[in-house]
Scaffold this active site. Structure first.
Site: not given
Ligand SMILES: *[C@@H]1O[C@H](CO)[C@@H](O)[C@H](O)[C@H]1NC(C)=O
Ligand SMILES: *[C@@H]1O[C@H](CO)[C@@H](O)[C@H](O)[C@H]1NC(C)=O
Length: 404
Positions: A229, A252
């Site tokens: 993430d 991310h």
């Protein structure tokens, strides 16, 4: 130096030896006391739970105002959920160093800590430093549960959390395979995170590297984050945050947000993100808010010296976040974004649109600056920029251009 006679050498060595012994003698009579977790009953080897031993060492360190070091030697120590409590009621000390040479290992059955929110939590502490060591969350089982779409998977626990704390150092710590977030800094001030390594699979759900919220004067330096993430996520109420010298990927990217989920929400202010390399990440630098009413804001943010290597979305502002299209009545964000500077951002985008500013129609982004931005798409193809409800200026060479 080559013709120093042997006699001199011996004298020099003796002097060095004497100074060295003298130094170590002083160190052992130093007022800093060392507490080895082994002496409190901790046992390496992953079968015996050492939680109680770690807590006993913490209690001992807390029983006095004298600074102390809790020492964790080599070996893998199985630890369950542990809360290290501060505040004067529980801890008199404002100077506890936890020096780790070995590894702390979470239970392999994810149900043991999966609903606890945090695995290792420091609550209301002042002057705690964690130096070195490995924190292994053993999250693989839980990720698999989540990925398989089963309903009864627990949320998962954060490897290392600090809440309501101040004067914290996290230096040289390696966090691997957390069930959820790796490191969370919440409601804390004056926190220095340095030389940290985060490592989790690129497809591990919600394993953000470092998450900061409701905190001030947090510094994150010289760290290497590879996860499933956000490498670093910056939540509501973060002010005076400094991030420098980070390698991010897979992951991310670095994200301000998600903001504006709540109507009453503390804003994000004065954030510097400097000298970051993003490699193969989904985003580079991003600001993200829910498409719903809120009094939140993000302002005075500097993204400087970023290198993008094959990044899907190098520069993003997305104010229409609404997972599953639920709870966002008119898709309009109340979050006000102002004074965001992108300076010296270069490298390659993995998609054609390298710059996407999708701001709120009700609260357009204001005072956006692009200075020396050079992003190309694949092998030197021209990348595109797509901007709506954004106002700002460019200076220097800016490619892709066309937003303002
Ligand atoms: C912004 O935050 C930095 C620390 O990250 C601090 O040194 C600086 O003084 C702050 N600037 C303002 C205007 O508050
Ligand atoms: C922009 O980047 C491309 C690809 O790296 C490079 O060839 C070009 O010289 C750069 N332009 C400027 C003005 O720096």
């Amino acid at each position: 130096m080559a013709n120093l006679n042997p006699k001199h050498n011996t004298i020099v060595l003796l002097v060095i030896y004497f100074l060295f012994t003298f130094e170590t003698t002083i160190a052992s009579y130093d007022d800093d006391k060392t507490l080895n977790v082994i002496d409190f009953g901790a046992k390496p080897g992953s079968e015996i739970d050492s939680s109680e031993a770690f807590l006993a060492a913490w209690e001992s360190a807390c029983s006095t105002t004298t600074p102390s070091t809790i020492y964790v030697p080599q070996g893998r120590f199985l630890i369950g959920k542990v809360v290290f409590k501060g505040s004067y009621e529980y801890c008199k000390s404002n100077g506890i160093t936890i020096k780790i040479d070995g590894a702390l290992v979470a239970p392999s059955n994810y149900d043991d800590i999966g609903n606890d929110g945090n695995w290792l939590l420091f609550d209301d502490v002042n002057g705690v430093s964690i130096i070195g060591g490995v924190l292994d969350g053993q999250g693989n089982g839980l990720w698999e549960c989540k990925r398989s779409g089963k309903r009864n998977c627990p949320m998962g626990a954060t490897n290392l959390g600090f809440t309501n704390s101040k004067n914290i150092v996290i230096n040289g710590v390696t966090s691997v395979n957390s069930q959820m977030y790796h490191i969370v800094i919440d409601r804390s001030t004056n926190v220095k995170v340095q030389a940290v390594r985060v490592s989790a699979a690129g497809n591990s759900p919600n394993t953000d590297g470092i998450h900061v919220q409701l905190s001030s004067f947090v510094t994150i330096l010289a760290s290497n984050i590879a996860t499933g993430d956000d490498c670093i996520s910056i939540g509501p109420g973060t002010t005076n945050l400094w991030i420098e010298n980070i390698a991010c990927g897979p992951g991310h990217g670095i994200s301000v947000g998600s903001l504006g989920k709540e109507f009453e929400e503390a804003g994000v202010e004065n954030v510097t993100v400097k000298t970051v390399t993003f490699t193969g990440t989904e985003n580079g630098v991003r600001i993200k808010s829910w498409g719903r009413p809120s009094n939140g804001f993000a302002r005075d943010i500097l993204f400087q010296h970023a290198t993008m290597v094959n990044v899907q979305n190098p520069i993003v502002i997305d104010q229409s976040y609404c997972p599953d299209e639920k709870g966002c009545p008119d898709q309009v964000s109340g979050v006000k974004i102002r004074n965001v500077m992108y300076e010296d951002i270069h490298g390659t985008s993995a998609s054609e649109v390298a710059v996407r500013l999708n701001c709120s129609p009700r609260n357009p982004c204001n005072e956006i600056t692009f200075q020396d931005v050079n992003l190309t798409y694949e092998n030197n193809k021209q990348a595109q920029a797509s901007c709506i409800h954004a106002q700002g200026i460019t200076s220097g060479f800016v490619q892709p251009n066309g937003c303002f």
